[in-house]
Every structure is written in C-alpha cells, then in structure tokens.
Design an enzyme around this catalytic site. Structure first.
Site, mmCIF file in Angstrom:
data_model
loop_
_atom_site.group_PDB
_atom_site.id
_atom_site.type_symbol
_atom_site.label_atom_id
_atom_site.label_comp_id
_atom_site.label_asym_id
_atom_site.label_seq_id
_atom_site.Cartn_x
_atom_site.Cartn_y
_atom_site.Cartn_z
ATOM 1 N NE ARG A 151 -3.871 -2.211 0.271
ATOM 2 C CZ ARG A 151 -3.687 -3.440 -0.201
ATOM 3 N NH1 ARG A 151 -2.606 -3.747 -0.896
ATOM 4 N NH2 ARG A 151 -4.595 -4.377 -0.002
ATOM 5 C CB SER A 196 -8.846 -1.969 4.352
ATOM 6 O OG SER A 196 -9.261 -3.189 3.805
ATOM 7 C CD GLU A 232 -5.783 0.431 2.260
ATOM 8 O OE1 GLU A 232 -5.720 -0.623 2.916
ATOM 9 O OE2 GLU A 232 -6.479 0.560 1.227
#
Ligand SMILES: Cc1cc2nc3c(=O)[nH]c(=O)nc-3n(C[C@H](O)[C@H](O)[C@H](O)COP(=O)(O)OP(=O)(O)OC[C@H]3O[C@@H](n4cnc5c(N)ncnc54)[C@H](O)[C@@H]3O)c2cc1C
Length: 338
Positions: free
Chosen positions: A164, A238, A334
């Site tokens: 990520r 998420s 994130e």
C-alpha cells in the site's frame, strides 16, 4: 474546462461525506491539466487531485481547487506471442479496465476485479487483493509534475512500490498528477488461487478449467458478499493497513493471545490482520450515531448517512489507541485523510 465554485464533494467520495470544495473542475484532456497547472504556478491555491474518491476521508471543506481526473482511453501498445503491453488513462474506472482485460483474455489483474476507483490512483498505494498487487504487472507510470507541467515516465523500480505504498504517496506526495499507466499482461497467464476463498468459490461454481474469467467471477462474488457496497453504506474499504511486527513480538503475543493470526513476511517479520486486532479490541459492529465500525468487517469504518469526517477520524484514533493498549501494536490508516 469549467471551474465551478462551491461544489459539494458528497457524490465524489465513497464515504459520502458532505463537505464543499471552494472550486471544482473535471479534467478531460492532458492539455487542460497542463493549463491548469500553469495557472496554479501564477496563482497558487491549494490543489487536490481526485479520482473516484474511494480512498479519501474528508474532514473539512477544501479551501482550494479539487481537480477530478477524467482522462480516458485504453490502448494496445504492442504484443508478442506471450504478452501484451496496454496503456490506460488515469480517469478510466479501474474495474472497467479489468473487465476489458478479462474479455480480451489478458491475464494479470483478474484478482484485482471490483476494486473501486480509477486507474490513476491504482499505483498511488499499489492496490492489491487476493494475492496480487498492481506492481506485479505495472511497467510504467506517466505523470505530470505539478510544479513544471512536464510529463515524466516512471519505471516500476522508480515507483518504489511496497505494501500500500509508492513514491507518489510519500517522497513525491502532492508533486505529480498521474495521467496514465502501462501494464504488461500475459496471453498465457499463470493463475493465482493462493487465497482459500477463491478456491472455495471455484469449487462451488464447479469450475473445471481455470480461466481469467472464472477467477474474476470468483473474486467479484467474494467481494460482493464480504464488503459493504459504498452505494448503500458510506465507506472506503479497509481503513487501516495490516501491521507487520517482529517475529519475536508475535511469539510473545501468542503466549497471551493463543488465537492471534499472523503471516510470515520478509526480514523475520509477521503480518497481522488489522481487522482481527480491531475485532479483538471490541470494536466490531459498534455504532456511534451516524458512524461506526462495520458489523461484518471490523477493518471497515462506515458512515450510515449524515456522519462527519472528523467523527470518523476521531473513531479511527480511538481504535488505534485501544489496539495499541491491548496488543502494543500501532496500526496506521491506509486512507488519505484530508
Ligand atoms: C469497498 C471498497 C473496497 C476496496 N478494496 C480495496 C482493495 O481490495 N485493495 C486496495 O488496494 N484498495 C481497496 N480500496 C481502496 C480504493 O479502492 C483504492 O485505493 C483505489 O485505488 C482508489 O482510487 P480512487 O480513484 O477512488 O482514488 P481517490 O480516493 O480519488 O484518491 C486516493 C489518493 O490518490 C490521489 N490521486 C487520485 N488520483 C490521482 C492521480 N491521477 N494522480 C495523482 N494522485 C491521485 C488522491 O489525491 C488521494 O490522495 C477499496 C475501497 C472501497 C470503497
């Protein structure tokens, strides 16, 4: 180019947060983007580049210009017996690109089916799902430097992809506008069914012979059953990344929490699912007025409607604090908090 004043960003972010942009513009042409950046140099105002708004949390009105990237086009650059090189513009919807490849029989991104958002945002955080990350098939990223308007080409290596992560999210944060990507895809794909859930669905669907289409269908099926649909309930997937901790710390935690889950990764580290940590800290399904933690996915924070970004940010901070207290693990968002 039509720059509009005082535009609600509610339809432009999947959390459905109702904040305003002082100015808003859709960018359909590369030349328009370059004009816009030139004007910015002469008249600097805060500039936010937006794709589908599926990885952002707005916590306030944006006092500046929001530029939504709508550059379109998918083009076959070249091919040989085994591979194709495909160029896609930043404003293409990611899932439409996946579907294009599935239909043409180009393998490599079928496991990334149904990830919301645009092509241009995909390299930002090296999107990944079901054992595949975009970095595995990405050849180059085309991006315009915000300060000069010059178009640059980044190789895969130069993007410094991680979990990520990419240069565009850290050292070059807010310095480039991604205008397109080039992917190297396979005509003779090797299928990735390493995730148990994919194997189960393939079995249920009685798939006899693996294909790009069958894997894409399985991934779509799993995702639709597991993840809340932002069209029905505001969310950005998420909220936190899965943390990695040293193997020794994991072993110690196992003494206190025998059911802790972890996957060994490089450098004697273990990746721990953030969703498990949040669930064990008692947050799953908790609702606080208009916002909360999803009842089936503890990793997903939700806006039931009318919630504010600042409330979700506070909830995320409370979750971080309680996970830290219980497990001694610092989990990081994130999502891009704005
Ligand atoms: C239900 C759901 C499920 C999800 N599942 C996954 C998943 O499985 N895996 C995964 O990796 N992600 C997942 N996500 C997150 C999200 O889909 C991805 O991060 C996606 O790439 C974001 O695309 P976007 O166009 O919506 O980006 P945006 O939210 O618009 O932008 C994200 C960031 O990128 C910047 N940005 C956007 N476009 C450009 C551009 N052209 N140039 C420069 N900067 C840009 C923005 O300024 C912002 O900082 C999920 C989200 C949702 C809502």
């Amino acid at each position: 180019m039509h720059i509009q004043p005082e535009v609600s960003l509610k339809p432009h972010n999947t959390f459905g947060i109702d904040v305003k942009a002082q100015q808003f513009v859709e960018v359909h042409q590369l030349s328009d983007l370059q004009t816009l950046l030139k004007e910015q140099q002469q008249n600097p105002t805060p500039l936010l580049i937006l794709g589908g708004g599926s990885n952002v949390l707005f916590t306030r009105d944006f006092e500046g210009l929001v530029a939504k990237i709508k550059l379109k086009g998918i083009r076959l650059l070249r091919e040989d017996d085994s591979n194709v090189w495909l160029e896609a513009a930043a404003g293409e919807v990611w899932h439409d690109l996946v579907m294009h490849c599935v239909q043409k029989g180009y393998g490599g991104i079928e496991n990334l089916s149904l990830i919301p958002g645009t092509v241009g945002a995909a390299p930002m955080q090296n999107i990944g799902a079901y054992g595949v990350e975009i970095k595995q098939v990405l050849e180059t990223v085309q991006a315009v430097e915000r300060s000069t308007g010059v178009l640059k080409v980044f190789t895969n290596e130069e993007c410094k992809f991680g979990y990520r992560e990419s240069v565009f999210k850290n050292i070059y944060k807010d310095q480039f506008v991604i205008t397109g990507i080039t992917l190297k895809l396979s005509k003779k794909p090797t299928f990735n069914t390493s995730y148990g859930a994919i194997q189960e669905v393939l079995q249920t669907n009685q798939v006899k012979e693996l294909s790009i289409q069958a894997i894409s269908d399985a991934v779509c099926q799993i995702r639709s059953s597991k993840l809340p649909d932002p069209a029905k309930i505001g969310n950005a997937g998420s909220f936190f990344k899965n943390p990695t901790i040293p193997f020794t710390q994991f072993e110690q935690l196992k003494q206190a929490f025998p059911h802790i889950v972890g996957y060994p990764v490089a450098n004697s580290q273990v990746k721990v699912p953030a969703g498990w940590l949040i669930e064990q800290s008692g947050w799953k399904g908790k609702r606080f007025g208009h916002i909360g933690v999803h009842s089936r996915q503890a990793l997903v924070l939700v806006n039931y409607g009318g919630g504010e970004g600042s409330q979700i940010r506070q909830l995320s901070a409370d979750i971080q604090q309680s996970v830290l207290q219980k497990f001694g693990i610092a989990i990081q968002p994130e999502i891009n908090i704005i």
